[in-house]
Write a protein that holds these residues in place. Sequence first.
Motif, PDB file in Angstrom:
ATOM      1  N   LYS A  43       0.820  -1.219   0.000  1.00 30.28           N
ATOM      2  CA  LYS A  43       0.000   0.000   0.000  1.00 30.28           C
ATOM      3  C   LYS A  43       0.853   1.268   0.000  1.00 30.28           C
ATOM      4  CE  LYS A  43      -4.234  -1.830   1.937  1.00 30.28           C
ATOM      5  NZ  LYS A  43      -3.948  -3.258   1.720  1.00 30.28           N
ATOM      6  N   GLY A  44       2.174   1.099   0.071  1.00 30.95           N
ATOM      7  CA  GLY A  44       3.074   2.251  -0.023  1.00 30.95           C
ATOM      8  C   GLY A  44       3.255   3.017   1.275  1.00 30.95           C
ATOM      9  N   VAL A  45       2.868   2.423   2.426  1.00 35.24           N
ATOM     10  CA  VAL A  45       2.915   3.180   3.688  1.00 35.24           C
ATOM     11  C   VAL A  45       4.109   2.822   4.562  1.00 35.24           C
ATOM     12  CG1 VAL A  45       0.485   3.794   3.847  1.00 35.24           C
ATOM     13  CG2 VAL A  45       1.239   1.553   4.670  1.00 35.24           C
ATOM     14  N   CYS A  46       5.126   2.209   3.957  1.00 32.53           N
ATOM     15  CA  CYS A  46       6.332   1.882   4.699  1.00 32.53           C
ATOM     16  C   CYS A  46       7.409   2.912   4.338  1.00 32.53           C
ATOM     17  CB  CYS A  46       6.791   0.482   4.309  1.00 32.53           C
ATOM     18  SG  CYS A  46       8.414   0.085   4.919  1.00 32.53           S
ATOM     19  N   CYS A  47       8.032   3.505   5.340  1.00 32.76           N
ATOM     20  CA  CYS A  47       9.050   4.518   5.057  1.00 32.76           C
ATOM     21  C   CYS A  47      10.367   4.124   5.721  1.00 32.76           C
ATOM     22  CB  CYS A  47       8.608   5.885   5.570  1.00 32.76           C
ATOM     23  SG  CYS A  47       9.830   7.164   5.181  1.00 32.76           S
ATOM     24  N   ARG A  48      11.449   4.178   4.941  1.00 33.67           N
ATOM     25  CA  ARG A  48      12.766   3.951   5.544  1.00 33.67           C
ATOM     26  C   ARG A  48      13.735   5.014   5.010  1.00 33.67           C
ATOM     27  NH1 ARG A  48      15.157   2.222   1.573  1.00 33.67           N
ATOM     28  NH2 ARG A  48      14.230   0.932  -0.038  1.00 33.67           N
ATOM     29  N   ILE A  49      13.178   6.207   4.918  1.00 31.04           N
ATOM     30  CA  ILE A  49      13.975   7.305   4.381  1.00 31.04           C
ATOM     31  C   ILE A  49      14.993   7.798   5.408  1.00 31.04           C
ATOM     32  CG2 ILE A  49      13.681   9.787   3.859  1.00 31.04           C
ATOM     33  CD1 ILE A  49      11.595   8.906   1.763  1.00 31.04           C
ATOM     34  N   CYS A  50      14.703   7.666   6.702  1.00 26.36           N
ATOM     35  CA  CYS A  50      15.719   8.052   7.676  1.00 26.36           C
ATOM     36  C   CYS A  50      15.899   6.966   8.735  1.00 26.36           C
ATOM     37  CB  CYS A  50      15.384   9.401   8.317  1.00 26.36           C
ATOM     38  SG  CYS A  50      14.350   9.269   9.777  1.00 26.36           S
ATOM     39  N   ALA A  51      16.897   7.108   9.550  1.00 27.31           N
ATOM     40  CA  ALA A  51      17.262   6.063  10.516  1.00 27.31           C
ATOM     41  C   ALA A  51      16.546   6.181  11.858  1.00 27.31           C
ATOM     42  CB  ALA A  51      18.769   6.059  10.722  1.00 27.31           C
ATOM     43  N   MET A  52      15.630   7.159  11.969  1.00 26.28           N
ATOM     44  CA  MET A  52      14.743   7.118  13.137  1.00 26.28           C
ATOM     45  C   MET A  52      13.780   5.950  12.934  1.00 26.28           C
ATOM     46  SD  MET A  52      13.815  11.048  14.072  1.00 26.28           S
ATOM     47  CE  MET A  52      13.130  11.600  12.522  1.00 26.28           C
ATOM     48  N   GLY A  53      13.485   5.669  11.640  1.00 26.95           N
ATOM     49  CA  GLY A  53      12.585   4.578  11.279  1.00 26.95           C
ATOM     50  C   GLY A  53      13.374   3.292  11.120  1.00 26.95           C
ATOM     51  N   PRO A  54      12.925   2.322  10.375  1.00 30.31           N
ATOM     52  CA  PRO A  54      11.749   2.412   9.501  1.00 30.31           C
ATOM     53  C   PRO A  54      10.443   2.594  10.266  1.00 30.31           C
ATOM     54  CG  PRO A  54      12.534   0.139   9.620  1.00 30.31           C
ATOM     55  CD  PRO A  54      13.543   0.986  10.332  1.00 30.31           C
ATOM     56  N   ARG A  56       6.191   2.370   9.755  1.00 33.47           N
ATOM     57  CA  ARG A  56       5.081   1.996   8.884  1.00 33.47           C
ATOM     58  C   ARG A  56       3.822   2.492   9.546  1.00 33.47           C
ATOM     59  NH1 ARG A  56       5.333  -4.564   9.346  1.00 33.47           N
ATOM     60  NH2 ARG A  56       4.372  -4.534  11.395  1.00 33.47           N
ATOM     61  N   VAL A  57       3.026   3.172   8.755  1.00 32.55           N
ATOM     62  CA  VAL A  57       1.816   3.735   9.329  1.00 32.55           C
ATOM     63  C   VAL A  57       0.623   2.949   8.814  1.00 32.55           C
ATOM     64  CG1 VAL A  57       2.871   6.015   9.478  1.00 32.55           C
ATOM     65  CG2 VAL A  57       1.444   5.456   7.515  1.00 32.55           C
ATOM     66  N   SER A  58      -0.439   3.063   9.535  1.00 33.67           N
ATOM     67  CA  SER A  58      -1.624   2.311   9.151  1.00 33.67           C
ATOM     68  C   SER A  58      -2.232   2.902   7.884  1.00 33.67           C
ATOM     69  CB  SER A  58      -2.642   2.379  10.294  1.00 33.67           C
ATOM     70  OG  SER A  58      -3.875   1.911   9.813  1.00 33.67           O
ATOM     71  N   PRO A  59      -2.583   2.031   6.945  1.00 34.82           N
ATOM     72  CA  PRO A  59      -3.244   2.546   5.744  1.00 34.82           C
ATOM     73  C   PRO A  59      -4.707   2.886   6.017  1.00 34.82           C
ATOM     74  CG  PRO A  59      -2.966   0.161   5.602  1.00 34.82           C
ATOM     75  CD  PRO A  59      -2.352   0.586   6.898  1.00 34.82           C
ATOM     76  N   VAL A  60      -5.182   2.554   7.196  1.00 32.33           N
ATOM     77  CA  VAL A  60      -6.586   2.837   7.520  1.00 32.33           C
ATOM     78  C   VAL A  60      -6.646   4.049   8.458  1.00 32.33           C
ATOM     79  CG1 VAL A  60      -8.753   1.855   8.386  1.00 32.33           C
ATOM     80  CG2 VAL A  60      -6.983   0.343   7.437  1.00 32.33           C
ATOM     81  N   ALA A  61      -7.378   5.082   8.037  1.00 30.48           N
ATOM     82  CA  ALA A  61      -7.458   6.301   8.849  1.00 30.48           C
ATOM     83  C   ALA A  61      -8.105   5.994  10.202  1.00 30.48           C
ATOM     84  CB  ALA A  61      -8.264   7.357   8.094  1.00 30.48           C
ATOM     85  N   GLY A  62      -7.508   6.520  11.244  1.00 27.94           N
ATOM     86  CA  GLY A  62      -8.088   6.373  12.577  1.00 27.94           C
ATOM     87  C   GLY A  62      -7.740   5.081  13.294  1.00 27.94           C
ATOM     88  N   LYS A  63      -6.981   4.214  12.654  1.00 26.56           N
ATOM     89  CA  LYS A  63      -6.665   2.915  13.266  1.00 26.56           C
ATOM     90  C   LYS A  63      -5.162   2.698  13.228  1.00 26.56           C
ATOM     91  CE  LYS A  63      -8.702  -1.523  13.002  1.00 26.56           C
ATOM     92  NZ  LYS A  63      -9.036  -2.559  12.039  1.00 26.56           N
ATOM     93  N   GLY A  64      -4.551   2.409  14.366  1.00 23.28           N
ATOM     94  CA  GLY A  64      -3.111   2.144  14.412  1.00 23.28           C
ATOM     95  C   GLY A  64      -2.309   3.425  14.245  1.00 23.28           C
ATOM     96  N   ALA A  65      -0.977   3.273  14.053  1.00 30.70           N
ATOM     97  CA  ALA A  65      -0.100   4.442  13.934  1.00 30.70           C
ATOM     98  C   ALA A  65      -0.510   5.276  12.727  1.00 30.70           C
ATOM     99  CB  ALA A  65       1.344   3.993  13.785  1.00 30.70           C
ATOM    100  N   GLN A  66      -0.737   6.555  12.946  1.00 33.67           N
ATOM    101  CA  GLN A  66      -1.170   7.429  11.860  1.00 33.67           C
ATOM    102  C   GLN A  66      -0.018   8.239  11.276  1.00 33.67           C
ATOM    103  OE1 GLN A  66      -4.670   7.709  10.703  1.00 33.67           O
ATOM    104  NE2 GLN A  66      -4.402   5.714  11.672  1.00 33.67           N
ATOM    105  N   LYS A  67       1.104   8.257  12.002  1.00 34.14           N
ATOM    106  CA  LYS A  67       2.231   9.070  11.545  1.00 34.14           C
ATOM    107  C   LYS A  67       3.541   8.358  11.819  1.00 34.14           C
ATOM    108  CE  LYS A  67      -0.167  13.363  12.477  1.00 34.14           C
ATOM    109  NZ  LYS A  67      -0.667  14.001  13.673  1.00 34.14           N
ATOM    110  N   GLY A  68       4.549   8.671  10.998  1.00 37.86           N
ATOM    111  CA  GLY A  68       5.896   8.216  11.287  1.00 37.86           C
ATOM    112  C   GLY A  68       6.470   9.046  12.424  1.00 37.86           C
ATOM    113  N   ILE A  69       7.673   8.692  12.886  1.00 39.92           N
ATOM    114  CA  ILE A  69       8.256   9.392  14.031  1.00 39.92           C
ATOM    115  C   ILE A  69       8.397  10.896  13.754  1.00 39.92           C
ATOM    116  CG2 ILE A  69      10.343   9.573  15.482  1.00 39.92           C
ATOM    117  CD1 ILE A  69      10.598   6.453  15.053  1.00 39.92           C
ATOM    118  N   CYS A  70       8.729  11.243  12.494  1.00 42.23           N
ATOM    119  CA  CYS A  70       8.888  12.668  12.157  1.00 42.23           C
ATOM    120  C   CYS A  70       7.549  13.356  11.963  1.00 42.23           C
ATOM    121  CB  CYS A  70       9.728  12.809  10.897  1.00 42.23           C
ATOM    122  SG  CYS A  70       8.894  12.177   9.431  1.00 42.23           S
ATOM    123  N   GLY A  71       6.481  12.562  11.951  1.00 38.66           N
ATOM    124  CA  GLY A  71       5.163  13.156  11.756  1.00 38.66           C
ATOM    125  C   GLY A  71       4.628  12.998  10.337  1.00 38.66           C
ATOM    126  N   ALA A  72       5.391  12.339   9.477  1.00 32.99           N
ATOM    127  CA  ALA A  72       4.916  12.141   8.100  1.00 32.99           C
ATOM    128  C   ALA A  72       3.660  11.274   8.126  1.00 32.99           C
ATOM    129  CB  ALA A  72       6.000  11.478   7.260  1.00 32.99           C
TER     130      ALA A  72
END
Length: 630
Positions: A43-54, A56-72
């Motif tokens: 679904k394209g919601v996995c981010c490993r652009i920086c080393a605070m991550g990787p 992965r945010v929930s593809p479903v709004a309102g359920k699970g992590a909605q943002k990466g550590i940086c807030g993306a």
Amino acid sequence: SDQFISIYQSGEEQLLEKAVKDGAETMWDRKAAQKTPCGFGEKGVCCRICAMGPCRVSPVAGKGAQKGICGATADVIVARNYARMVAAGTAAHSDHARDIAHILHMASRDGNYKVRDEKKLMSLAKEWGVNTENRDIYEIAHEVAEIALNEFGKPFGTLKFLERAPELRQKVWEDLQIKPRAIDREIATILHSTHVGCTGDAESLVHMSMRTSLADGWGGSMIGTEFSDIIFGTPVPRETEANLGVLDEKQVNIILHGHEPSLSEMIVMASLDPEMQKLAKEVGAEGINLAGMCCTGNEVTMRHGVKIAGNFYQQEMAILTGAVEAIIVDVQCIFPALAKLSDCYHTKFITTSPKAKITGATHIEFHEDNAMESAKNIVKEAIENFKNRKNEKVFIPEIKSNAVVGYSVEAVIKQLDKVVNPHIDPMGTVKPLADVIKAGVLRGAVGIVGCNNPKSKHDYSHIEIMKKLIANDVIVVTTGCAAQAAAKAGLLTKDARKLAGQGLATVCELVDIPPVLHMGSCVDISRILTIVGEVAKHLGIDNSDLPVAGIAPEWMSEKAVAIATYVISSGIDTFLGITPPVTGSDEVVDILTNRVENMTGAKFFIEEDPHALADKVLGRIEEKRQKLGI
Ligand code: BF8
Ligand code: SF4
């Protein structure tokens, strides 16, 4: 009729059984080992652009992590991943083009690389304002090449080939501020903007992706096509054969796989060399049999009629035949798995480019400045391997089809001239094509392009869609692995007009063409941009007004994402048969499949069922006709 029976048959089942017997691993084994694909990645919601991550945010709004550590958010992460795919695809096509431009820069009268199409060079020189009077053709060539090389990094202005588009389209780009400046710059800008802590807005990322993608279509890809034509000749229609049955038990079989014609052209020349032919006889072969795969296959079949062994999916199948002495590759779309697979047979897997070395392969570097000698060394390696072939391990499926290939824009226009009355109309234009589209004899024109993907039955979507469209009087142009699917299915024969609707069949008869036209490799989608633009200009409208569409039924590569994006940005609807990894963001899906239409006049359609996809294309074509009042 009988000749179309071979559709979908490639001996694949027998070869896969053979693989098991031979202890050879294929993509299916590895696909099974992958188990269920990762839902976040899909679904394209996995981010490993920086080393605070990787993250992965929930593809479903309102359920699970909605943002990466940086807030993306999911929107930002999805759009960022998409933008990076566009950048990578643009880089691949354009870096290929840069090499071709370098080759023109080194071309000389007595060198390995020459100017084969002087007419095309001269017209490009005029287009770019290069002085041609009383100058040596090679001096002109070098200046033209230098201008092209500057397109990659020039500090000011926008890309030259953009001016080839209809004026209305240029205006759209101008208003949207998506005219690419320099090719490398657009790629670099996206990489910068998608670095941690930069662009955090989905729409802006899509907007930037459009500009970068245009640097592919109207930059890198167009340079790749035009300069290949100048150096190696502009394709003209010629006959060939396609599918694994083109391999010949009695000859040294060499598969040419990859992308850049600079290598494959030289291999073609080297294999014709009497010294090489003699060597082949000495090892007990009847001769040297070249067969192409993927885009390199398209390049050499368009210009020399070299037979087509198959498309992307068949690279492993070719080796499984046990009849291939060498598979020679350069860059892109090459499975690293070929190294290990070749070890199960006598096949030599030869990499040639410093840009694409593969562990376990035999690396024989191809040097352009010593091209012929390099090519001969590579061919020699294949010939000498003939004696290592194990006959008990050979199985070549006896399946192949005839095909006509080589429809460059110039070749299409020449065919169209057959119906021009020179007392009434000028020769050498797209007017006859525009006329039949306007009259409704042809309902529209569609480009079917792209790869194979194990998510879809091999070639099935390509062929089903092509058959349905031609039956409904839509002419099909095709490139890349889609073109090779068409070749294998017999759709590139003039006889295939039997499968066309009455209007298209009549047009095919009158101008003597198949209903599906092979226009080349994936960089040659720039030929499709050119011809669509010419028809639009002729009618005084924009690309987005025309009843045309692009389809990538079985796409898989980042290059395909770049292509799809520049096709949309050029005003042409694009239909994808494989869902791209964007569905984790409703916002990005809405931009791509809806809002982008207000910007570019075209949008994405995603439809995995080939028959439903073809119906949607036909519906959209009729919608466009209605709007135009034709
Ligand atoms: O550039 S269609 S599998 S071969 S990416 Fe690759 Fe796809 Fe084939 Fe050529 Ni294009
Ligand atoms: Fe996570 Fe943000 Fe770093 Fe991506 S850029 S890995 S979302 S912290």
